[in-house]
Design a protein around this motif. Structure first.
Motif, PDB file in Angstrom:
ATOM      1  N   VAL A 100       0.852  -1.189   0.000  1.00 39.70           N
ATOM      2  CA  VAL A 100       0.000   0.000   0.000  1.00 39.70           C
ATOM      3  C   VAL A 100       0.890   1.242   0.000  1.00 39.70           C
ATOM      4  O   VAL A 100       2.117   1.156   0.079  1.00 39.70           O
ATOM      5  CB  VAL A 100      -0.932   0.019   1.230  1.00 39.70           C
ATOM      6  CG1 VAL A 100      -1.880  -1.168   1.196  1.00 39.70           C
ATOM      7  CG2 VAL A 100      -0.134   0.026   2.538  1.00 39.70           C
ATOM      8  N   GLY A 101       0.268   2.417  -0.063  1.00 39.75           N
ATOM      9  CA  GLY A 101       1.001   3.659   0.034  1.00 39.75           C
ATOM     10  C   GLY A 101       1.272   4.017   1.485  1.00 39.75           C
ATOM     11  O   GLY A 101       0.545   3.594   2.399  1.00 39.75           O
ATOM     12  N   VAL A 102       2.291   4.841   1.729  1.00 43.85           N
ATOM     13  CA  VAL A 102       2.648   5.208   3.108  1.00 43.85           C
ATOM     14  C   VAL A 102       1.517   5.967   3.789  1.00 43.85           C
ATOM     15  O   VAL A 102       1.395   5.936   5.017  1.00 43.85           O
ATOM     16  CB  VAL A 102       3.943   6.047   3.152  1.00 43.85           C
ATOM     17  CG1 VAL A 102       5.138   5.215   2.739  1.00 43.85           C
ATOM     18  CG2 VAL A 102       3.824   7.302   2.295  1.00 43.85           C
ATOM     19  N   GLU A 103       0.672   6.642   3.004  1.00 41.93           N
ATOM     20  CA  GLU A 103      -0.430   7.391   3.605  1.00 41.93           C
ATOM     21  C   GLU A 103      -1.472   6.476   4.227  1.00 41.93           C
ATOM     22  O   GLU A 103      -2.336   6.940   4.984  1.00 41.93           O
ATOM     23  CB  GLU A 103      -1.080   8.307   2.573  1.00 41.93           C
ATOM     24  CG  GLU A 103      -1.849   7.615   1.469  1.00 41.93           C
ATOM     25  CD  GLU A 103      -0.970   7.089   0.346  1.00 41.93           C
ATOM     26  OE1 GLU A 103      -1.526   6.499  -0.604  1.00 41.93           O
ATOM     27  OE2 GLU A 103       0.278   7.278   0.410  1.00 41.93           O
ATOM     28  N   GLN A 104      -1.382   5.194   3.949  1.00 42.35           N
ATOM     29  CA  GLN A 104      -2.316   4.226   4.526  1.00 42.35           C
ATOM     30  C   GLN A 104      -1.750   3.522   5.761  1.00 42.35           C
ATOM     31  O   GLN A 104      -2.347   2.591   6.274  1.00 42.35           O
ATOM     32  CB  GLN A 104      -2.708   3.187   3.473  1.00 42.35           C
ATOM     33  CG  GLN A 104      -3.518   3.763   2.322  1.00 42.35           C
ATOM     34  CD  GLN A 104      -3.535   2.844   1.122  1.00 42.35           C
ATOM     35  OE1 GLN A 104      -2.656   2.869   0.260  1.00 42.35           O
ATOM     36  NE2 GLN A 104      -4.552   2.009   1.065  1.00 42.35           N
ATOM     37  N   VAL A 105      -0.608   4.008   6.243  1.00 42.71           N
ATOM     38  CA  VAL A 105       0.046   3.414   7.408  1.00 42.71           C
ATOM     39  C   VAL A 105       0.111   4.439   8.538  1.00 42.71           C
ATOM     40  O   VAL A 105       0.522   5.581   8.329  1.00 42.71           O
ATOM     41  CB  VAL A 105       1.471   2.930   7.068  1.00 42.71           C
ATOM     42  CG1 VAL A 105       2.134   2.310   8.305  1.00 42.71           C
ATOM     43  CG2 VAL A 105       1.445   1.940   5.914  1.00 42.71           C
ATOM     44  N   VAL A 106      -0.302   4.031   9.720  1.00 40.04           N
ATOM     45  CA  VAL A 106      -0.200   4.833  10.937  1.00 40.04           C
ATOM     46  C   VAL A 106       0.801   4.155  11.858  1.00 40.04           C
ATOM     47  O   VAL A 106       0.728   2.938  12.069  1.00 40.04           O
ATOM     48  CB  VAL A 106      -1.553   4.935  11.661  1.00 40.04           C
ATOM     49  CG1 VAL A 106      -1.403   5.633  13.009  1.00 40.04           C
ATOM     50  CG2 VAL A 106      -2.573   5.655  10.796  1.00 40.04           C
ATOM     51  N   VAL A 107       1.738   4.916  12.404  1.00 44.52           N
ATOM     52  CA  VAL A 107       2.645   4.372  13.410  1.00 44.52           C
ATOM     53  C   VAL A 107       2.554   5.252  14.651  1.00 44.52           C
ATOM     54  O   VAL A 107       2.732   6.468  14.578  1.00 44.52           O
ATOM     55  CB  VAL A 107       4.093   4.264  12.896  1.00 44.52           C
ATOM     56  CG1 VAL A 107       4.624   5.579  12.370  1.00 44.52           C
ATOM     57  CG2 VAL A 107       5.005   3.728  13.989  1.00 44.52           C
ATOM     58  N   ALA A 108       2.220   4.645  15.782  1.00 41.89           N
ATOM     59  CA  ALA A 108       1.981   5.388  17.019  1.00 41.89           C
ATOM     60  C   ALA A 108       2.839   4.832  18.141  1.00 41.89           C
ATOM     61  O   ALA A 108       2.956   3.621  18.317  1.00 41.89           O
ATOM     62  CB  ALA A 108       0.504   5.318  17.409  1.00 41.89           C
ATOM     63  N   ALA A 109       3.436   5.737  18.917  1.00 41.49           N
ATOM     64  CA  ALA A 109       4.196   5.359  20.106  1.00 41.49           C
ATOM     65  C   ALA A 109       3.258   5.288  21.298  1.00 41.49           C
ATOM     66  O   ALA A 109       2.341   6.101  21.433  1.00 41.49           O
ATOM     67  CB  ALA A 109       5.292   6.392  20.369  1.00 41.49           C
TER      68      ALA A 109
END
Length: 405
Positions: free
Chosen positions: A107-116
């Motif tokens: 997928v595109g990076v805009e479809q990925v969420v990374v949360a701390a």
């Protein structure tokens, strides 16, 4: 000490069993969603520098650190949610993780969420062997999730906990770090539960608006995921913890004078147990999701820092069924999250709104105009002026409109 747990009932957040096109009703068990989640242990060896209101060298591992990747897919889109037990993730590391995960999922990076998670007892990602292993492990988890996608039902539930308190107390017109029982908090625990049509669990996601800083302070030199780690140990895997707009909210642990103090080991276990019990008790019975199930939108907001230098932050919105998740790359005050939620719901754009802080980058504290004249630690540390809060709120509502069904 046992913390108050009060349950409130919320209907399932999945879209109703309506047909995606007129005149066609899908079989009762049919769903547009597929999902899979993979958890990985990313605990470093003692000796690494851990961060949280100061830096200190770790001497032991109290409990393990984890990363997790949840992939949710439908014919209309895909979203991958990555969580990691670290204090924060600067944007350059967030982009590296998102790029690797996006490539692994396709997928595109805009479809990925990374949360701390924002634990105060773990290292930050850097340019070292542990950081590289951690990012590689997340990419591998994403590949495994993609390969094991299964039909999924979605449920949404709520519970409430009583261990959070606003940490900004105004005394003679000036704020200091102390419990403020009259200050704003969001005691809700939101739970997303994904399961197969046959009822087998796929993943559970818990969203809470509270700093994981029970072990905050130079006295604590053990690596720990703090109370989310204690909750994870009591919940079925895969489990993901999503932090909310918790810039001015923390757990209530005080000394005899009513001042914040380092928690005891028993208190950390107790808060984690309460979060786990709330997660398990939240009424989140999964149901099929039909129609236009997933959509994502991102934007870059160009802001001006307090020192007049430019700052660009990425904001995003991701809809899964009737749930809209929006992301903020920093530590927004709780009122910012509540304002975004109220506005999105008032426009009828979603059935449930989850504001995720510490996501896709780190812009430090994001304070409200009401907090600015009172000063205090968060205001003194903030890079952005209080006017940024309204700009971020407006942009997130606009993104929610873009992904609305």
């Amino acid at each position: 000490m046992r913390w108050l747990l009060a349950l409130t009932i919320l209907g399932c957040g999945a879209t109703p069993d309506a047909a995606p096109d007129a005149g066609h009703t899908p079989p009762p068990r049919q769903t547009e969603l597929r999902a899979a989640a993979v958890t990985v242990d990313v605990t470093p060896e003692p000796g690494v520098e851990i961060v949280g209101f100061g830096r200190r060298t770790s001497t032991a591992v109290r409990d393990p650190l984890f990363g997790a990747v949840l992939v949710v897919a439908s014919p209309s889109g895909v979203v991958a949610i990555v969580t990691l037990d670290v204090p924060g993730i600067f944007e350059w590391h967030a982009q590296l993780i998102r790029g690797q995960v996006a490539a692994a999922v396709g997928v595109g990076v805009e479809q990925v969420v990374v949360a701390a998670s924002h634990t105060h007892s773990a290292p930050m990602l850097g340019d070292d062997a542990w950081s590289r292993r951690t990012m590689d492990a997340l990419a591998d988890a994403a590949r495994r999730a993609r390969e094991t996608l299964a039909p999924a039902w979605l449920g949404v539930g709520r519970a409430e906990v009583g261990f959070c308190v606003n940490r900004r107390l105004a005394v003679d017109g000036v704020v200091r770090a102390a419990p403020n029982p009259e200050g704003p908090v969001d005691p809700r625990i939101r739970v997303l539960r994904l399961a197969t049509p046959e009822g087998a669990p796929i993943a559970t996601v818990t969203h809470a608006v509270c700093h994981p800083n029970l072990l905050l302070g130079a006295e604590s030199t053990a690596i720990s995921a703090d109370f989310p780690g204690e909750a994870r140990a009591r919940l079925d895997d895969p489990w993901l913890f999503l932090p909310g707009a918790a810039g001015d909210v923390r757990p209530l642990t005080v000394d005899a004078e009513g001042e914040f103090r380092l928690a005891t080991d028993a208190e950390v276990r107790d808060v984690g147990r309460t979060l786990a019990e709330a997660t398990e008790a939240a009424p989140a019975a999964p149901a099929p999701v039909h129609g236009d199930a997933i959509d994502s939108a991102t934007t870059r907001l160009d802001l001006t820092r307090r020192d007049d230098r430019p700052m660009s932050v990425e904001l995003s919105a991701h809809r899964v069924g009737d749930v809209t998740l929006v992301t903020i790359p920093g530590e927004p005050f709780v009122d910012i999250g509540l304002t975004v939620e109220r506005r999105v719901l008032a426009e009828g754009l979603a059935g449930e709104v989850i504001v995720i802080g510490y996501a896709n980058g780190y812009a430090d504290y994001i304070v409200t105009p009401e907090a600015e004249p009172l000063g205090g630690y968060e205001v003194e540390r903030s890079l952005l002026p209080p006017t940024a809060a309204a700009e971020i709120e407006d942009a997130l509502v606009a993104l929610a409109r873009q992904v609305a069904p």
